[in-house]
Design a protein around this motif. Structure first.
Motif, short mmCIF file in Angstrom:
data_model
loop_
_atom_site.label_atom_id
_atom_site.label_comp_id
_atom_site.label_asym_id
_atom_site.label_seq_id
_atom_site.Cartn_x
_atom_site.Cartn_y
_atom_site.Cartn_z
N MET A 73 3.12 -4.59 6.19
CA MET A 73 4.45 -4.29 5.67
C MET A 73 5.05 -5.60 5.18
O MET A 73 4.48 -6.67 5.40
CB MET A 73 5.32 -3.69 6.77
CG MET A 73 4.91 -2.26 7.11
SD MET A 73 5.99 -1.50 8.33
CE MET A 73 5.22 0.12 8.45
N ASN A 74 6.18 -5.52 4.51
CA ASN A 74 6.85 -6.75 4.11
C ASN A 74 8.34 -6.70 4.40
O ASN A 74 9.18 -6.96 3.55
CB ASN A 74 6.56 -7.10 2.64
CG ASN A 74 6.85 -5.94 1.74
OD1 ASN A 74 7.09 -4.82 2.20
ND2 ASN A 74 6.87 -6.16 0.44
N GLN A 93 7.04 7.75 5.28
CA GLN A 93 6.89 6.30 5.16
C GLN A 93 8.21 5.58 5.42
O GLN A 93 8.26 4.58 6.12
CB GLN A 93 6.35 5.93 3.78
CG GLN A 93 4.92 6.39 3.56
CD GLN A 93 4.48 6.33 2.10
OE1 GLN A 93 5.07 5.63 1.29
NE2 GLN A 93 3.44 7.07 1.75
N ARG A 94 9.27 6.12 4.85
CA ARG A 94 10.58 5.49 5.06
C ARG A 94 11.02 5.60 6.51
O ARG A 94 11.55 4.67 7.09
CB ARG A 94 11.63 6.12 4.13
CG ARG A 94 11.51 5.58 2.71
CD ARG A 94 12.59 6.17 1.80
NE ARG A 94 12.27 7.56 1.47
CZ ARG A 94 13.12 8.57 1.59
NH1 ARG A 94 14.34 8.37 2.02
NH2 ARG A 94 12.76 9.79 1.26
N MET A 98 11.57 2.42 8.98
CA MET A 98 12.87 2.23 9.63
C MET A 98 12.67 2.11 11.15
O MET A 98 13.32 1.29 11.80
CB MET A 98 13.76 3.43 9.28
CG MET A 98 15.21 3.16 9.28
SD MET A 98 15.67 1.79 8.21
CE MET A 98 17.26 1.44 8.91
N MET A 99 11.78 2.92 11.66
CA MET A 99 11.48 2.84 13.10
C MET A 99 10.94 1.46 13.47
O MET A 99 11.31 0.90 14.51
CB MET A 99 10.45 3.93 13.46
CG MET A 99 9.73 3.68 14.78
SD MET A 99 8.72 5.07 15.34
CE MET A 99 7.37 5.03 14.22
N ALA A 148 0.17 14.83 3.70
CA ALA A 148 -0.02 14.77 2.24
C ALA A 148 -0.94 13.58 1.96
O ALA A 148 -0.97 12.62 2.73
CB ALA A 148 1.33 14.57 1.57
N ILE A 149 -1.68 13.65 0.87
CA ILE A 149 -2.67 12.61 0.57
C ILE A 149 -2.04 11.21 0.57
O ILE A 149 -2.57 10.27 1.15
CB ILE A 149 -3.36 12.88 -0.80
CG1 ILE A 149 -4.18 14.18 -0.68
CG2 ILE A 149 -4.28 11.72 -1.21
CD1 ILE A 149 -4.71 14.71 -2.00
N LYS A 150 -0.89 11.09 -0.07
CA LYS A 150 -0.19 9.79 -0.14
C LYS A 150 0.11 9.25 1.25
O LYS A 150 -0.04 8.07 1.53
CB LYS A 150 1.15 9.98 -0.86
CG LYS A 150 1.21 9.43 -2.26
CD LYS A 150 2.68 9.34 -2.64
CE LYS A 150 2.92 9.97 -4.00
NZ LYS A 150 4.34 10.20 -4.28
N ASP A 151 0.58 10.14 2.12
CA ASP A 151 0.93 9.73 3.48
C ASP A 151 -0.32 9.41 4.30
O ASP A 151 -0.32 8.49 5.10
CB ASP A 151 1.73 10.83 4.19
CG ASP A 151 3.18 10.85 3.75
OD1 ASP A 151 3.65 9.81 3.23
OD2 ASP A 151 3.83 11.89 3.91
#
Ligand code: ZN
Length: 161
Positions: A73-74, A93-94, A98-99, A148-151
């Protein structure tokens, strides 16, 4: 987004105290006459205010750098909450990002309080391991496959052993 389903209640409550400026930092204790000096418990280089602890302190910077390294992460040290809130990406992802930010801040404060009591500073690697352990168990408890594929790709990149 602070109240997102991924975040741990203790991290949410802690973040709430940060937003309300209600942490008993040494700068605050000194102002109240409870403490006679206000130097940061972690770096011993500047006055211990919330801004210093979470945005400027070299030790907290090292903790976030270690978390970023391990989770690809950045997260910036400065203004990390606002950064987290303005992120793009899927809801999952968000939420997880955030967690991670909130957990990082929580554990920096925990480290600060422990250091204040014991006078010994733990290494940033140990703090990052503690943060990651909490995050992983939270994710395991809450994640619902299939993703989902992206996730799935995002998750695999960061959380698969
Ligand atoms: Zn400091």
């Amino acid at each position: 987004m602070i109240w997102n389903p991924w975040s741990l209640p203790k991290h949410i409550i802690f973040t709430w105290s940060i937003l309300n400026e209600s942490l008993n930092t040494k700068a605050k204790l000194k102002r109240l006459g409870i403490c006679d000096e206000a130097v940061c418990c972690l770096c011993a280089q500047d006055e211990e205010t919330q801004l210093h602890l979470f945005s400027r302190c070299t030790i907290s910077k090292m903790v976030f750098a270690e978390i970023n390294k391990r989770l690809k992460m950045n997260i910036p040290q400065e203004n990390s909450l606002n950064w987290g809130l303005s992120r793009r990406g899927t809801k999952m992802q968000r939420g997880i990002q955030m967690m991670v930010i909130m957990a990082g801040m929580y554990h920096i404060w925990y480290l600060r309080s422990k250091t204040r009591l014991e006078g010994m500073l733990e290494r940033s690697e140990i703090i990052a391991t503690r943060v990651l352990k909490e995050i992983r168990s939270r994710i395991q408890a809450r994640i619902k496959f299939p993703l989902a594929i992206k996730d799935q790709k995002w998750y695999d990149d960061r959380f698969l052993p």
